[in-house]
Design an enzyme around this catalytic site. Structure first.
Site, mmCIF file in Angstrom:
data_model
loop_
_atom_site.group_PDB
_atom_site.id
_atom_site.type_symbol
_atom_site.label_atom_id
_atom_site.label_comp_id
_atom_site.label_asym_id
_atom_site.label_seq_id
_atom_site.Cartn_x
_atom_site.Cartn_y
_atom_site.Cartn_z
ATOM 1 N N HIS A 1 -10.339 37.656 -17.355
ATOM 2 C CA HIS A 1 -10.622 36.490 -18.193
ATOM 3 C C HIS A 1 -9.796 36.529 -19.477
ATOM 4 C CE1 HIS A 1 -13.324 33.425 -20.113
ATOM 5 N NE2 HIS A 1 -12.987 34.094 -21.197
ATOM 6 N N GLU A 2 -9.828 37.668 -20.159
ATOM 7 C CA GLU A 2 -9.117 37.773 -21.434
ATOM 8 C C GLU A 2 -7.601 37.752 -21.240
ATOM 9 O OE1 GLU A 2 -10.526 37.423 -24.195
ATOM 10 O OE2 GLU A 2 -12.596 37.602 -23.524
ATOM 11 N N HIS B 1 -6.373 34.261 -20.854
ATOM 12 C CA HIS B 1 -6.265 33.614 -22.171
ATOM 13 C C HIS B 1 -4.921 33.949 -22.807
ATOM 14 C CE1 HIS B 1 -10.018 31.629 -22.755
ATOM 15 N NE2 HIS B 1 -10.771 32.710 -22.792
#
Length: 745
Positions: free
Chosen positions: A283-284, A287
């Site tokens: 997820h990170e 980003h």
């Protein structure tokens, strides 16, 4: 009320937007060539084809943040878990995204506002706007608190008003074979903790929490007598697994470097699995690679393809608001992908983004439950890398996407144009949402759930997994009710949650005409028969076909079991791990235990924490050697006598071969070529061995088809005898039930 509160706590939030705002994005300065300076060679337009994205991770113990909390014990325990998750995640990304590769070593830019105090201000000066005075306090570059070594950076000079510069720091050698440089910190920062304030237990709404929140630590605090006697209380607990930001861009605005910060104290939580850390890392990292409100405006439009870069331009409009004020990501691939998911012909105006102030870096939770890029994170087993998210990376203009790596997003599938609207989610038009109180089933049917809402759902309600004991796929949850089980529940790897009001208890005459109890979430075994069709089994019952959308009766039980439609066995391809009716359920079918003895450096002893770290290193080497995902391996450990043990079974959603095939492959490979692991100052070599007779039996069965036939024949006869005995007992019970007997099929 306690468990309803915990449902809200289990959902967690991401910190990316506030983190990215704190970082200044750097890109190469367009200026005249500088003597003695090298730069990464940017290929000429159209000169190269996209290649798998090469991510180089650089772990650093140095942090320039003065607010970090130094707890070396927690940090050391978390480092091995973080790095193991990073290795798996970056390898996965390499199979998903491709880019025009960086030619030569990757060199990053320096921030001139940091090393330079003043520049020449006369436009008529040859060295206009170049550094005329150095900052004596300059201590180098950092990226979200991570110290960047000079070897990764361009150099810098001091310029006179006229003439050539004085070289202060030459270019570093750079990083070879790299398209994205990821700095890694394992530490403690104020962002790693979250404070939750409750005014009263009965009336307060749980606040939104940060990515990685688990309910285990908070439950103990909330369950204390203090909260029951106090009108308000504030609790601080480790609430974040990790957060990340992009720091540098290339000349075409593609992210070149970023930092991921792991919160060490949270990484040591026993409730946090390796898969949870992997999904949080993914997820990170997504980003930092471009799915960010700060980067949307830099996305590029490349109508002739990624290789023909001379035809690319900055996208004119990436986000907009519809007539209801909803923020949308409006790029073409995203719009078509969401339309396909919802079963709408053509394309939509765009995909809704979560309202998070002026910027948004997440999908709208009402439409994208389970997507890797929603702001809420409920755990790895509920999170998927969906096709709409991959479409966003294609629309960035920086990446070529491998859509075969996408995972199915079940939430809202085929639900139409109005799905997920605040105006429709409470009118009963979709069974993905709920309006009742009490227990039901989470939409993936892995867990029992409670109908509740949270701030992200904006008043819409869904069945959220119970905090403890509601996992149907955990066999251990069934141990609590083995003595008394009137509903016939079965907790097992292949059990799922079904709405049912089954009971084996005999009804009295005065209850015969009364309506039965409302159905609630119950756990029963299931096995796929064809794509989208399946059978179910309650304790002591035969397998019963469960037509999707229908209600069925189970022999031996009163009441009904309701078969969900469009939720189970959607990926069935003719063989299913769930089809194992002859296995003893108490042994958890297809369960293996692999044991490897380790021979280490003479005299090299390990403490408990060192053995835990070594277990993760050995497991990662085992995963790499097997060429498959980490999802097969569970509960790795190393004894004081240096025996490594890990359980092997294939949970729902784990892609790859059967557990038996992988187990057989690993045993052959390890016998031929043992693993050699370097950890700390020690070198360890594996010695293959088996630790359970069950493992030996399954391995033997794989190599002896005739024995399988014999066992199947014997099992069939035994099953027939059991069934005849059960029917006899059932017939006897039927005569003794005041003529009110259980339903039959």
């Amino acid at each position: 009320m306690w468990w309803l509160l915990l449902l809200g706590v289990a959902t967690s939030r991401c910190l990316h937007d506030e983190t990215q705002k704190s970082v200044r994005l750097l890109k190469p300065q367009v200026s005249q060539p500088v003597p003695h300076f090298r730069s990464s060679i940017v290929p000429s337009p159209g000169s190269l084809d996209p290649q798998p994205l090469r991510i180089h991770t650089y772990y650093t113990r140095d942090s320039v943040s003065s607010k970090t909390w130094a707890r070396d014990g927690d940090k050391n325990r978390g480092v091995s878990r973080a790095l193991a998750a990073l290795r798996e995640t970056t390898g996965r990304i390499q199979g998903i995204l491709a880019v025009i590769p960086v030619q030569g070593p990757l060199l990053l830019s320096r921030d001139s506002t940091q090393y330079c105090r003043a520049v020449w201000g006369d436009p008529d000066t040859p060295n206009y706007h170049r550094c005329s005075l150095l900052n004596p306090g300059y201590q180098g570059e950092s990226c979200l608190g991570a110290k960047m070594p000079d070897a990764h950076l361009h150099g810098y000079s001091l310029w006179p008003e006229h003439g050539l510069p004085q070289l202060i720091q030459p270019d570093g050698p750079g990083v070879q074979n790299t398209d994205f440089l990821l700095y890694v910190l394992v530490t403690h920062t104020p962002k790693c903790h979250k404070e939750l304030c409750l005014k009263s237990l009965e009336s307060s709404e749980p606040s939104s929490l940060s990515l990685g929140t688990t309910s285990a630590e908070l439950y103990r605090a909330l369950a204390s007598s203090t909260l029951r006697k106090t009108p308000s209380i504030c609790i601080s607990w480790p609430a974040v697994i990790a957060y990340a930001a992009c720091c540098q861009l290339d000349p075409e605005d593609r992210p070149l470097a970023g930092t991921i910060v792991y919160c060490a104290q949270h990484l040591t939580s026993p409730s946090l699995s390796h898969s949870d850390i992997v999904m949080a890392t993914l997820h990170e990292l997504l980003h930092a690679l471009g799915f960010s409100g700060q980067l949307f405006k830099r996305w590029r439009d490349c109508p002739s393809g990624l290789s023909a870069r001379e035809h690319c331009s900055t996208r004119k409009q990436v986000t907009r608001r519809d007539k209801w004020g909803q923020l949308l990501l409006t790029t073409p691939s995203v719009s078509h992908s969401l339309a396909k998911h919802l079963g709408v012909p053509g394309a939509l105006m765009g995909a809704p983004l979560e309202e998070e102030g002026s910027l948004s870096s997440h999908w709208e939770s009402r439409l994208f439950q389970g997507s890797i890029m929603t702001a809420a994170f409920d755990g790895a087993q509920y999170t998927h890398l969906d096709p709409v998210t991959l479409a966003a990376f294609e629309d960035s203009g920086w990446y070529q996407v491998n859509y075969s790596a996408a995972e199915e997003l079940l939430w809202g599938q085929g639900s139409g144009l109005e799905f997920g609207l605040v105006s429709t989610c409470r009118n009963g038009s979709s069974d993905f949402f709920c309006s009742s109180s009490g227990l039901g089933c989470h939409y993936l049917h892995l867990d029992k759930g409670s109908c509740s809402s949270d701030p992200l759902l904006e008043g819409c309600r869904m069945y959220k997994p119970l905090a403890n004991g509601g996992e149907c796929w955990k066999e251990g949850n069934g141990l609590l009710n083995r003595a008394e089980n009137p509903h016939g529940e079965i907790y097992h790897l292949h059990s799922r949650c079904f709405l049912a009001n089954l009971t084996s208890q005999v009804l009295s005459k005065d209850k015969v005409s009364q309506p039965s109890r409302a159905p609630t979430g119950r756990c029963y075994l299931h096995q796929c028969t064809h794509k989208g069709t399946y059978e179910v089994q309650a304790e002591g019952s035969p397998w019963i076909p469960c037509p999707p959308g229908k209600a069925i009766q189970i022999p031996g039980y009163y009441g009904l079991l309701y078969c969900p439609q469009g939720r189970l066995c959607l990926s069935y391809k003719g063989t299913s791990a769930a089809t194992s009716p002859l296995m003893n359920f108490s042994t958890q079918d297809l369960l293996f235990q692999l044991s490897l003895g380790l021979t280490g450096t003479p005299g090299h002893s390990l403490g408990k924490e060192q053995r835990e770290e070594l277990a993760e290193v050995v497991l990662q080497a085992l995963v790499t050697r097997g060429g498959t995902g980490r999802c097969y391996f569970h509960s790795p450990s190393i004894t004081a006598g240096l025996v490594f043990t890990v359980s092997m079974w294939k949970p729902p959603g784990c892609e790859g071969p059967s557990t038996a095939t992988l187990y057989r492959t690993l045993t052959l490979i390890l016998q031929e070529k043992p693993l050699q692991i370097h950890h700390g100052e020690g070198i360890f070599t594996t010695e293959y061995s088996l630790t359970t007779e069950y493992s030996k039996l399954l391995t033997l069965l794989d190599h002896n088809p005739s024995m399988i036939d014999q066992l199947l024949s014997a099992g069939s006869c035994l099953l027939l005898l059991i069934l005849v005995g059960a029917l006899g007992t059932l017939a006897y019970q039927k005569r003794a039930t005041l003529q009110v007997g259980p339903s039959t099929t």
